[in-house]
Motif scaffolding. Structure first.
Motif, short mmCIF file in Angstrom:
data_model
loop_
_atom_site.label_atom_id
_atom_site.label_comp_id
_atom_site.label_asym_id
_atom_site.label_seq_id
_atom_site.Cartn_x
_atom_site.Cartn_y
_atom_site.Cartn_z
N ARG A 241 0.88 -1.28 -0.03
CA ARG A 241 -0.05 0.09 0.00
C ARG A 241 0.96 1.19 -0.05
N ASP A 242 0.38 2.32 -0.76
CA ASP A 242 1.36 3.41 -0.88
C ASP A 242 0.44 4.49 0.36
N TYR A 243 1.57 5.13 0.83
CA TYR A 243 1.03 6.03 1.98
C TYR A 243 1.62 7.48 1.63
N SER A 244 0.64 8.41 1.81
CA SER A 244 1.24 9.95 1.58
C SER A 244 2.00 10.19 2.97
N GLU A 245 2.76 11.29 2.98
CA GLU A 245 3.53 11.80 4.02
C GLU A 245 2.60 11.88 5.18
N PRO A 246 1.66 12.84 5.06
CA PRO A 246 0.67 13.06 6.16
C PRO A 246 0.11 11.54 7.00
N GLU A 247 -0.30 10.53 6.12
CA GLU A 247 -0.82 9.53 6.44
C GLU A 247 0.52 8.61 7.43
N VAL A 248 1.53 8.69 6.88
CA VAL A 248 2.71 8.12 7.64
C VAL A 248 3.01 8.90 8.81
N ASN A 249 2.86 10.09 8.95
CA ASN A 249 2.92 10.84 10.16
C ASN A 249 1.83 10.59 11.00
N ASP A 250 0.70 10.49 10.66
CA ASP A 250 -0.52 10.46 11.42
C ASP A 250 -0.28 8.94 12.11
N ALA A 251 0.14 7.80 11.25
CA ALA A 251 0.31 6.46 12.00
C ALA A 251 1.47 6.70 12.93
N LEU A 252 2.50 7.23 12.66
CA LEU A 252 3.51 7.21 13.80
C LEU A 252 3.09 8.03 15.12
N ARG A 253 2.41 9.25 14.78
CA ARG A 253 2.14 9.94 15.84
C ARG A 253 0.96 9.01 16.91
N THR A 254 0.50 8.20 16.53
CA THR A 254 -0.18 7.11 17.20
C THR A 254 0.86 6.75 18.26
N VAL A 255 2.17 6.82 18.26
CA VAL A 255 2.96 5.93 19.16
C VAL A 255 3.98 6.90 19.79
N HIS A 256 4.45 8.04 19.04
CA HIS A 256 5.31 9.06 19.56
C HIS A 256 5.05 10.29 18.72
N ASP A 257 5.29 11.56 19.46
CA ASP A 257 5.18 12.79 18.79
C ASP A 257 6.17 13.18 17.70
N ASP A 258 7.37 12.73 17.93
CA ASP A 258 8.32 12.95 16.57
C ASP A 258 8.19 12.08 15.66
N ALA A 259 7.20 12.42 14.95
CA ALA A 259 6.94 11.30 13.59
C ALA A 259 7.93 11.55 12.55
N ALA A 260 8.46 12.77 12.44
CA ALA A 260 9.40 13.11 11.43
C ALA A 260 10.89 12.00 11.66
N ALA A 261 11.11 12.06 12.96
CA ALA A 261 12.27 11.32 13.28
C ALA A 261 12.13 9.93 13.13
N LEU A 262 10.96 9.41 13.39
CA LEU A 262 10.68 8.16 13.11
C LEU A 262 10.47 7.77 11.47
N ARG A 263 9.79 8.67 10.91
CA ARG A 263 9.78 8.38 9.46
C ARG A 263 11.16 8.24 8.85
N ARG A 264 11.98 9.24 9.22
CA ARG A 264 13.47 9.37 8.57
C ARG A 264 14.19 8.11 8.92
N TYR A 265 14.09 7.64 10.41
CA TYR A 265 14.58 6.18 10.98
C TYR A 265 14.20 5.01 9.97
N LEU A 266 12.89 5.12 9.60
CA LEU A 266 12.24 4.00 8.91
C LEU A 266 12.79 3.89 7.31
N VAL A 267 13.02 5.22 6.78
CA VAL A 267 13.49 5.19 5.39
C VAL A 267 15.07 4.84 5.43
N VAL A 268 15.70 5.57 6.45
CA VAL A 268 17.08 5.07 6.35
C VAL A 268 17.54 3.65 6.66
N ALA A 269 16.43 3.20 7.60
CA ALA A 269 16.82 1.77 7.99
C ALA A 269 16.26 0.73 6.64
#
Length: 90
Positions: free
Chosen positions: A41-69
């Protein structure tokens, strides 16, 4: 890190911290990729951020880590993301 170890990073359903040790962070990121994002499934950046914010406020850092990993693939223009196939051992 087993599922129980990942659970130790949470309090009341939220991450208390993003692990600094690379191996421990990798295990957490694999857990997040498996539990928050459907394969194929393709996700927009806001969808990724919303999903990550369900577990932590720093969605940008988690998103970056997921991409780098290599757990989330990002299009060249950054408009969409997709979960990368994960091995059974991960």
């Amino acid at each position: 890190m087993s599922g129980n170890d990942v659970a130790a990073l949470y309090s009341h359903g939220r991450l208390t911290t993003i692990p600094r040790k690379p191996a421990r962070r990798e295990q957490l990121l694999t857990h997040l990729a498996r539990t928050l994002f459907e394969p194929g499934r393709d996700y927009s950046e806001p969808e990724v951020n919303d999903a990550l914010r369900t577990v932590h406020d720093d969605a940008a850092a988690l998103r970056r880590y997921l991409v780098v990993a290599g757990l989330l693939a990002r299009t060249g223009d950054g408009s969409s993301y997709r979960r990368v196939a994960l091995s059974r051992a991960s």
